[in-house]
Design a protein around this motif. Structure first.
Motif, mmCIF file in Angstrom:
data_model
loop_
_atom_site.group_PDB
_atom_site.id
_atom_site.type_symbol
_atom_site.label_atom_id
_atom_site.label_comp_id
_atom_site.label_asym_id
_atom_site.label_seq_id
_atom_site.Cartn_x
_atom_site.Cartn_y
_atom_site.Cartn_z
ATOM 1 N N ALA A 1 3.851 7.576 7.815
ATOM 2 C CA ALA A 1 4.927 7.969 6.905
ATOM 3 C C ALA A 1 4.535 9.204 6.093
ATOM 4 C CB ALA A 1 5.261 6.816 5.963
ATOM 5 N N VAL A 2 3.279 9.267 5.658
ATOM 6 C CA VAL A 2 2.804 10.446 4.928
ATOM 7 C C VAL A 2 2.829 11.676 5.834
ATOM 8 C CG1 VAL A 2 0.806 11.474 3.771
ATOM 9 C CG2 VAL A 2 1.418 9.093 3.321
ATOM 10 N N ILE B 1 2.984 -3.525 0.878
ATOM 11 C CA ILE B 1 3.788 -2.504 1.531
ATOM 12 C C ILE B 1 4.589 -3.162 2.657
ATOM 13 C CG2 ILE B 1 3.737 -0.289 2.734
ATOM 14 C CD1 ILE B 1 1.006 0.217 1.459
ATOM 15 N N ASP B 2 5.820 -2.736 2.824
ATOM 16 C CA ASP B 2 6.694 -3.328 3.835
ATOM 17 C C ASP B 2 6.358 -2.755 5.209
ATOM 18 O OD1 ASP B 2 8.632 -4.653 5.193
ATOM 19 O OD2 ASP B 2 10.335 -3.752 4.157
ATOM 20 N N THR B 3 5.436 -3.424 5.888
ATOM 21 C CA THR B 3 5.015 -3.019 7.222
ATOM 22 C C THR B 3 5.218 -4.174 8.201
ATOM 23 O OG1 THR B 3 2.727 -3.802 6.991
ATOM 24 C CG2 THR B 3 3.225 -1.567 6.171
ATOM 25 N N PRO B 4 5.300 -3.890 9.487
ATOM 26 C CA PRO B 4 5.434 -4.974 10.467
ATOM 27 C C PRO B 4 4.284 -5.979 10.390
ATOM 28 C CG PRO B 4 5.983 -2.868 11.471
ATOM 29 C CD PRO B 4 5.443 -2.546 10.115
ATOM 30 N N ALA B 5 3.071 -5.477 10.144
ATOM 31 C CA ALA B 5 1.913 -6.378 10.073
ATOM 32 C C ALA B 5 2.030 -7.320 8.884
ATOM 33 C CB ALA B 5 0.629 -5.561 9.975
ATOM 34 N N ASN B 6 2.463 -6.798 7.735
ATOM 35 C CA ASN B 6 2.604 -7.656 6.558
ATOM 36 C C ASN B 6 3.737 -8.662 6.718
ATOM 37 O OD1 ASN B 6 0.448 -6.646 5.108
ATOM 38 N ND2 ASN B 6 1.677 -5.102 4.039
ATOM 39 N N ARG B 7 4.813 -8.254 7.373
ATOM 40 C CA ARG B 7 5.921 -9.201 7.616
ATOM 41 C C ARG B 7 5.467 -10.328 8.547
ATOM 42 N NH1 ARG B 7 11.769 -7.650 6.974
ATOM 43 N NH2 ARG B 7 11.783 -5.972 5.440
ATOM 44 N N PRO C 1 7.012 2.254 3.123
ATOM 45 C CA PRO C 1 5.977 3.283 3.211
ATOM 46 C C PRO C 1 6.494 4.688 2.902
ATOM 47 C CG PRO C 1 5.780 1.779 5.064
ATOM 48 C CD PRO C 1 7.047 1.410 4.340
ATOM 49 N N ALA C 2 7.740 4.974 3.275
ATOM 50 C CA ALA C 2 8.297 6.310 3.031
ATOM 51 C C ALA C 2 8.389 6.616 1.539
ATOM 52 C CB ALA C 2 9.674 6.435 3.684
ATOM 53 N N ASP C 3 8.646 5.594 0.721
ATOM 54 C CA ASP C 3 8.736 5.808 -0.722
ATOM 55 C C ASP C 3 7.369 6.145 -1.312
ATOM 56 O OD1 ASP C 3 11.471 5.330 -0.783
ATOM 57 O OD2 ASP C 3 11.203 3.177 -1.029
ATOM 58 N N ILE C 4 6.325 5.486 -0.802
ATOM 59 C CA ILE C 4 4.971 5.804 -1.250
ATOM 60 C C ILE C 4 4.578 7.196 -0.771
ATOM 61 C CG2 ILE C 4 2.544 5.112 -1.131
ATOM 62 C CD1 ILE C 4 3.528 2.228 -0.735
ATOM 63 N N ALA C 5 4.975 7.530 0.448
ATOM 64 C CA ALA C 5 4.670 8.851 0.986
ATOM 65 C C ALA C 5 5.271 9.958 0.127
ATOM 66 C CB ALA C 5 5.181 8.959 2.421
ATOM 67 N N GLU C 6 6.465 9.737 -0.395
ATOM 68 C CA GLU C 6 7.079 10.731 -1.272
ATOM 69 C C GLU C 6 6.248 10.944 -2.539
ATOM 70 O OE1 GLU C 6 11.102 9.764 -2.137
ATOM 71 O OE2 GLU C 6 11.846 10.380 -0.168
ATOM 72 N N THR C 7 5.688 9.861 -3.062
ATOM 73 C CA THR C 7 4.844 9.985 -4.248
ATOM 74 C C THR C 7 3.573 10.767 -3.930
ATOM 75 O OG1 THR C 7 5.684 7.869 -5.075
ATOM 76 C CG2 THR C 7 3.668 8.704 -6.071
ATOM 77 N N VAL C 8 3.036 10.563 -2.740
ATOM 78 C CA VAL C 8 1.870 11.342 -2.315
ATOM 79 C C VAL C 8 2.197 12.831 -2.337
ATOM 80 C CG1 VAL C 8 0.317 11.853 -0.375
ATOM 81 C CG2 VAL C 8 0.876 9.471 -0.941
ATOM 82 N N ALA D 1 -5.499 10.571 -12.162
ATOM 83 C CA ALA D 1 -4.552 9.494 -12.446
ATOM 84 C C ALA D 1 -4.521 8.467 -11.312
ATOM 85 C CB ALA D 1 -3.153 10.048 -12.662
ATOM 86 N N ALA D 2 -4.151 7.234 -11.663
ATOM 87 C CA ALA D 2 -3.867 6.189 -10.691
ATOM 88 C C ALA D 2 -2.425 5.753 -10.906
ATOM 89 C CB ALA D 2 -4.811 5.000 -10.867
ATOM 90 N N VAL D 3 -1.561 6.105 -9.977
ATOM 91 C CA VAL D 3 -0.120 5.977 -10.165
ATOM 92 C C VAL D 3 0.408 4.692 -9.513
ATOM 93 C CG1 VAL D 3 2.108 7.077 -9.749
ATOM 94 C CG2 VAL D 3 0.080 8.480 -10.204
ATOM 95 N N PRO D 4 1.060 3.824 -10.271
ATOM 96 C CA PRO D 4 1.643 2.613 -9.677
ATOM 97 C C PRO D 4 2.765 2.964 -8.700
ATOM 98 C CG PRO D 4 1.498 2.418 -12.084
ATOM 99 C CD PRO D 4 1.246 3.855 -11.741
ATOM 100 N N VAL D 5 2.751 2.341 -7.526
ATOM 101 C CA VAL D 5 3.818 2.536 -6.542
ATOM 102 C C VAL D 5 4.213 1.184 -5.951
ATOM 103 C CG1 VAL D 5 3.350 4.939 -5.918
ATOM 104 C CG2 VAL D 5 2.062 3.123 -4.802
ATOM 105 N N TYR D 6 4.285 0.171 -6.813
ATOM 106 C CA TYR D 6 4.540 -1.162 -6.297
ATOM 107 C C TYR D 6 5.930 -1.686 -6.612
ATOM 108 C CZ TYR D 6 1.951 -1.766 -10.752
ATOM 109 O OH TYR D 6 1.456 -1.637 -12.029
ATOM 110 N N GLY D 7 6.772 -0.928 -7.274
ATOM 111 C CA GLY D 7 8.141 -1.355 -7.496
ATOM 112 C C GLY D 7 8.224 -2.755 -8.068
#
Length: 239
Positions: free
Chosen positions: A24-25, A190-196, A210-217, A231-237
């Motif tokens: 995604a990144v 993160i919403d991935t096939p492996a985690n589901r 993952p695309a939302d985290i990629a945008e933050t990157v 900085a350590a930026v929260p991306v966990y919604g």
């Protein structure tokens, strides 16, 4: 509000590029016009790889990012092929857990620190000399984790390895003030096939795409955060 990025003529190296977040990144950087060096030990033709190497401006480099000689080779090839390096996204990582410390074997401990922390250390070490030469000022973004902020049951070595990512990020930022910015993102699930597959009964709607985290990157590599480093930026919604 729509946000767009322009990384035309810039070069981004992404480790862990064959995974869900890494791919995604890569996609976000490519969409923004960057030349993407996608590095992973899992080749694109592997059935588990999610990287699309048919996408314009994405170039795959196979290598084991836990091996310093391999990392040095990949960074050298990337900088030679593309005349430099502007951004490093340390995405390579893994999770193991489910057992208390006294039942955790040393092999699991070593795996977590190798994949989560050593890869970030080695890629940063060998990329930094090139990032310092970036005309726009280089940037590193690494992946820590929300769980690294505190201890917890069953996945202590994972949490510790991700805490190490935060501390190394702060160190790199301090050592390269005014030259290279270094920041981290902290996801939860993160919403991935492996985690589901691993957690089929969880509330997947609360997980972060993952695309939302990629945008933050990309934000952390962009001029929009030119004064942000360490900085350590929260991306966990809501996860």
């Amino acid at each position: 509000m729509n946000v767009t990025f322009d990384f035309t003529d810039d070069v981004a190296l992404v480790t862990g590029a064959s995974g869900a977040l890494g791919s995604a990144v890569c996609e976000e950087f490519a969409e923004a016009g960057a030349t993407v060096a996608a590095a992973d030990m899992v080749a694109p033709d592997d059935e588990d790889a999610e990287l699309d190497t048919d996408r314009e401006r994405v170039h795959f480099y196979e290598g084991d990012c836990t091996d310093e000689s391999e990392v040095e080779r990949v960074v050298s090839e990337v900088t030679a092929d593309h005349d430099g390096l502007d951004y490093l996204a340390n995405i390579a990582g893994t999770w193991r857990g489910g057992t208390p410390i006294e039942e955790t074997d040393a092999e699991t401990f070593d795996l977590l620190f190798d994949v989560n922390l050593k890869t970030m250390f080695l890629a940063s070490k060998h990329a930094l000399p090139h990032l310092r030469e970036s005309a726009g000022g280089g940037a590193i973004v690494s992946v820590s984790a929300r769980s690294s902020l505190e201890g917890g049951e069953g996945d202590g070595p994972y949490r510790a390895s991700k805490a190490g990512v935060r501390l190394l990020t702060e160190t790199i930022a301090e050592e390269h003030t005014g030259e290279v910015r270094a920041n981290a993102v902290m996801p939860s699930v993160i919403d991935t096939p492996a985690n589901r597959e691993m957690m089929p009964d969880a509330d997947h709607d609360k997980w972060v795409d993952p695309a939302d985290i990629a945008e933050t990157v990309l934000v952390l590599c962009s001029d929009a955060t030119g004064v942000t480093s360490g900085a350590a930026v929260p991306v966990y919604g809501e996860a």
